[in-house]
Enzyme design. Structure first.
Site, PDB file in Angstrom:
ATOM      1  N   LYS A 191       8.530  -3.101   4.605  1.00 37.03           N
ATOM      2  CA  LYS A 191       8.794  -1.853   3.862  1.00 37.03           C
ATOM      3  C   LYS A 191       7.911  -0.724   4.391  1.00 37.03           C
ATOM      4  O   LYS A 191       8.337   0.416   4.527  1.00 37.03           O
ATOM      5  CB  LYS A 191       8.523  -2.026   2.365  1.00 37.03           C
ATOM      6  CG  LYS A 191       9.483  -2.945   1.645  1.00 37.03           C
ATOM      7  CD  LYS A 191       9.311  -2.876   0.148  1.00 37.03           C
ATOM      8  CE  LYS A 191       7.985  -3.435  -0.343  1.00 37.03           C
ATOM      9  NZ  LYS A 191       7.819  -4.890  -0.129  1.00 37.03           N
ATOM     10  N   ARG A 246       8.332  -2.379  -9.237  1.00 33.02           N
ATOM     11  CA  ARG A 246       8.336  -3.819  -8.943  1.00 33.02           C
ATOM     12  C   ARG A 246       8.701  -4.639 -10.164  1.00 33.02           C
ATOM     13  O   ARG A 246       8.769  -5.868 -10.080  1.00 33.02           O
ATOM     14  CB  ARG A 246       6.945  -4.252  -8.460  1.00 33.02           C
ATOM     15  CG  ARG A 246       6.827  -4.320  -6.937  1.00 33.02           C
ATOM     16  CD  ARG A 246       5.381  -4.567  -6.603  1.00 33.02           C
ATOM     17  NE  ARG A 246       5.199  -5.322  -5.408  1.00 33.02           N
ATOM     18  CZ  ARG A 246       4.609  -4.835  -4.304  1.00 33.02           C
ATOM     19  NH1 ARG A 246       4.201  -3.588  -4.261  1.00 33.02           N
ATOM     20  NH2 ARG A 246       4.427  -5.590  -3.267  1.00 33.02           N
ATOM     21  N   ARG A 293      -0.898 -11.468   9.933  1.00 36.61           N
ATOM     22  CA  ARG A 293      -1.434 -10.104  10.048  1.00 36.61           C
ATOM     23  C   ARG A 293      -2.946 -10.062  10.078  1.00 36.61           C
ATOM     24  O   ARG A 293      -3.621 -10.828   9.398  1.00 36.61           O
ATOM     25  CB  ARG A 293      -0.956  -9.266   8.859  1.00 36.61           C
ATOM     26  CG  ARG A 293       0.395  -8.704   9.144  1.00 36.61           C
ATOM     27  CD  ARG A 293       0.787  -7.683   8.126  1.00 36.61           C
ATOM     28  NE  ARG A 293       2.238  -7.540   8.217  1.00 36.61           N
ATOM     29  CZ  ARG A 293       3.005  -7.017   7.296  1.00 36.61           C
ATOM     30  NH1 ARG A 293       2.468  -6.557   6.197  1.00 36.61           N
ATOM     31  NH2 ARG A 293       4.299  -6.931   7.466  1.00 36.61           N
ATOM     32  N   ARG A 306      -6.549 -10.039   5.370  1.00 33.73           N
ATOM     33  CA  ARG A 306      -6.665  -9.551   3.996  1.00 33.73           C
ATOM     34  C   ARG A 306      -6.505 -10.718   3.021  1.00 33.73           C
ATOM     35  O   ARG A 306      -5.691 -11.609   3.257  1.00 33.73           O
ATOM     36  CB  ARG A 306      -5.553  -8.530   3.748  1.00 33.73           C
ATOM     37  CG  ARG A 306      -6.072  -7.165   3.377  1.00 33.73           C
ATOM     38  CD  ARG A 306      -4.975  -6.138   3.377  1.00 33.73           C
ATOM     39  NE  ARG A 306      -3.877  -6.464   2.483  1.00 33.73           N
ATOM     40  CZ  ARG A 306      -2.735  -5.784   2.435  1.00 33.73           C
ATOM     41  NH1 ARG A 306      -2.549  -4.752   3.210  1.00 33.73           N
ATOM     42  NH2 ARG A 306      -1.778  -6.135   1.594  1.00 33.73           N
ATOM     43  N   ARG A 366       2.814 -14.565  -3.927  1.00 33.80           N
ATOM     44  CA  ARG A 366       3.428 -13.227  -3.983  1.00 33.80           C
ATOM     45  C   ARG A 366       4.949 -13.316  -3.839  1.00 33.80           C
ATOM     46  O   ARG A 366       5.675 -12.565  -4.476  1.00 33.80           O
ATOM     47  CB  ARG A 366       2.850 -12.333  -2.875  1.00 33.80           C
ATOM     48  CG  ARG A 366       1.420 -11.901  -3.169  1.00 33.80           C
ATOM     49  CD  ARG A 366       0.759 -11.287  -1.962  1.00 33.80           C
ATOM     50  NE  ARG A 366       1.312  -9.998  -1.606  1.00 33.80           N
ATOM     51  CZ  ARG A 366       1.191  -9.449  -0.389  1.00 33.80           C
ATOM     52  NH1 ARG A 366       0.560 -10.091   0.572  1.00 33.80           N
ATOM     53  NH2 ARG A 366       1.697  -8.273  -0.148  1.00 33.80           N
TER      54      ARG A 366
HETATM   55  P1  AMP Z   1       1.696  -4.215  -1.231  1.00 27.82           P
HETATM   56  O1  AMP Z   1       0.735  -3.673  -0.256  1.00 27.82           O
HETATM   57  O2  AMP Z   1       2.821  -3.237  -1.553  1.00 27.82           O
HETATM   58  O3  AMP Z   1       2.246  -5.556  -0.880  1.00 27.82           O
HETATM   59  O4  AMP Z   1       0.908  -4.397  -2.609  1.00 27.82           O
HETATM   60  C1  AMP Z   1      -0.244  -5.200  -2.672  1.00 27.82           C
HETATM   61  C2  AMP Z   1      -0.505  -5.632  -4.087  1.00 27.82           C
HETATM   62  O5  AMP Z   1      -0.683  -4.491  -4.923  1.00 27.82           O
HETATM   63  C3  AMP Z   1       0.625  -6.409  -4.759  1.00 27.82           C
HETATM   64  O6  AMP Z   1       0.602  -7.785  -4.407  1.00 27.82           O
HETATM   65  C4  AMP Z   1       0.305  -6.189  -6.214  1.00 27.82           C
HETATM   66  O7  AMP Z   1      -0.789  -6.978  -6.640  1.00 27.82           O
HETATM   67  C5  AMP Z   1      -0.175  -4.740  -6.219  1.00 27.82           C
HETATM   68  N1  AMP Z   1       0.954  -3.818  -6.451  1.00 27.82           N
HETATM   69  C6  AMP Z   1       1.479  -2.930  -5.566  1.00 27.82           C
HETATM   70  N2  AMP Z   1       2.486  -2.248  -6.127  1.00 27.82           N
HETATM   71  C7  AMP Z   1       2.601  -2.711  -7.397  1.00 27.82           C
HETATM   72  C8  AMP Z   1       3.479  -2.406  -8.478  1.00 27.82           C
HETATM   73  N3  AMP Z   1       4.460  -1.499  -8.372  1.00 27.82           N
HETATM   74  N4  AMP Z   1       3.302  -3.079  -9.636  1.00 27.82           N
HETATM   75  C9  AMP Z   1       2.329  -3.999  -9.771  1.00 27.82           C
HETATM   76  N5  AMP Z   1       1.486  -4.338  -8.786  1.00 27.82           N
HETATM   77  C10 AMP Z   1       1.613  -3.705  -7.608  1.00 27.82           C
END
Ligand code: AMP
Length: 216
Positions: free
Chosen positions: A13, A85, A119, A152, A163
């Site tokens: 994304k 989400r 990654r 990470r 996840r």
């Molecule tokens: P990402 O980098 O988009 O994969 O986000 C990393 C982490 O941030 C996710 O695994 C969630 O723990 C948190 N996160 C990001 N966006 C959201 C969201 N819209 N709602 C809840 N948690 C989020």
């Protein structure tokens, strides 16, 4: 134009969102980046969010909604990477904004796992590498700033699996939700990155023209 990007964690994304942001001249807003920035600054929100992020859970809606309310305030155009989400987040978003299109990126789970667990991130400048697909010139070191690369916490295999589970349970229902509203564009992103990027841009551009989403 207001665009939402959906898809499993690690599907790309961010990469495709950056490309679309440049081509369409629309800012991309990434919830994950905003939460990581809060964590880095050590704010109360950041400290709270880190606990959930590190174990692969979603951060509670109340926390995310507050951050997003500020980030989106008064905006006419945006590409949302990582928001909404949950159904509650989607419903909250549509109280204020009329979304034009929702893009759902799809690829086999095995491929997603391989991409995300390989990654490496630079601890200094944040540049992202991959131990197979985008190797740094010198192992463990950032090409750009010589910073040290690390995995990470939320990109370690067991957390990625969690996840993906959380995605299936809480985020996947949004695909049907937006499909029923007739605003979903599904794009297969399996395969080599350059071909996929071209395909993504063509699909999005065709969809925009077909649905007359540009303002000219
Ligand atoms: P990402 O980098 O988009 O994969 O986000 C990393 C982490 O941030 C996710 O695994 C969630 O723990 C948190 N996160 C990001 N966006 C959201 C969201 N819209 N709602 C809840 N948690 C989020």
């Amino acid at each position: 134009m207001k665009i939402i990007l959906l898809g499993a964690p690690g599907i790309g994304k961010g990469t495709h969102g950056d490309m679309l942001s440049v081509k369409l001249k629309i800012p991309k807003i990434c919830t994950g980046d905003m939460l990581r920035s809060e964590t880095k600054k050590g704010t109360a929100v950041g400290k709270k969010a880190k606990v959930y992020m590190d174990r692969g859970d979603l951060v509670p809606d109340s926390v995310v909604l507050e951050i997003m309310e500020n980030a989106l305030d008064g905006r006419k155009d945006f590409i949302l990477d990582g928001f909404p989400r949950t159904l509650a987040q989607a419903k909250s978003l549509e109280k204020t904004f009329a979304i034009d299109m929702v893009i759902n990126f799809v690829a086999p789970n095995k491929e997603v796992m391989e991409r995300v667990t390989g990654r490496l991130t630079c601890g200094y400048c944040g540049e992202i590498y991959h131990h197979k697909f985008a190797k740094p010139k010198k192992s463990g070191t950032c090409d750009k700033c010589n910073g040290q690369l690390y995995v990470r916490e939320d990109q370690k295999a067991d957390v990625v699996r969690k996840r993906l589970d959380v995605y299936e349970k809480l985020t996947r229902p949004l695909v049907d939700y937006y499909k029923k509203k007739g605003m979903l564009l599904e794009i297969n992103v399996s395969g080599s990155i350059e071909d996929v990027k071209r395909g993504v841009w063509k699909s999005v551009n065709d969809y925009i023209k077909k649905n007359k989403l540009t303002e000219e």
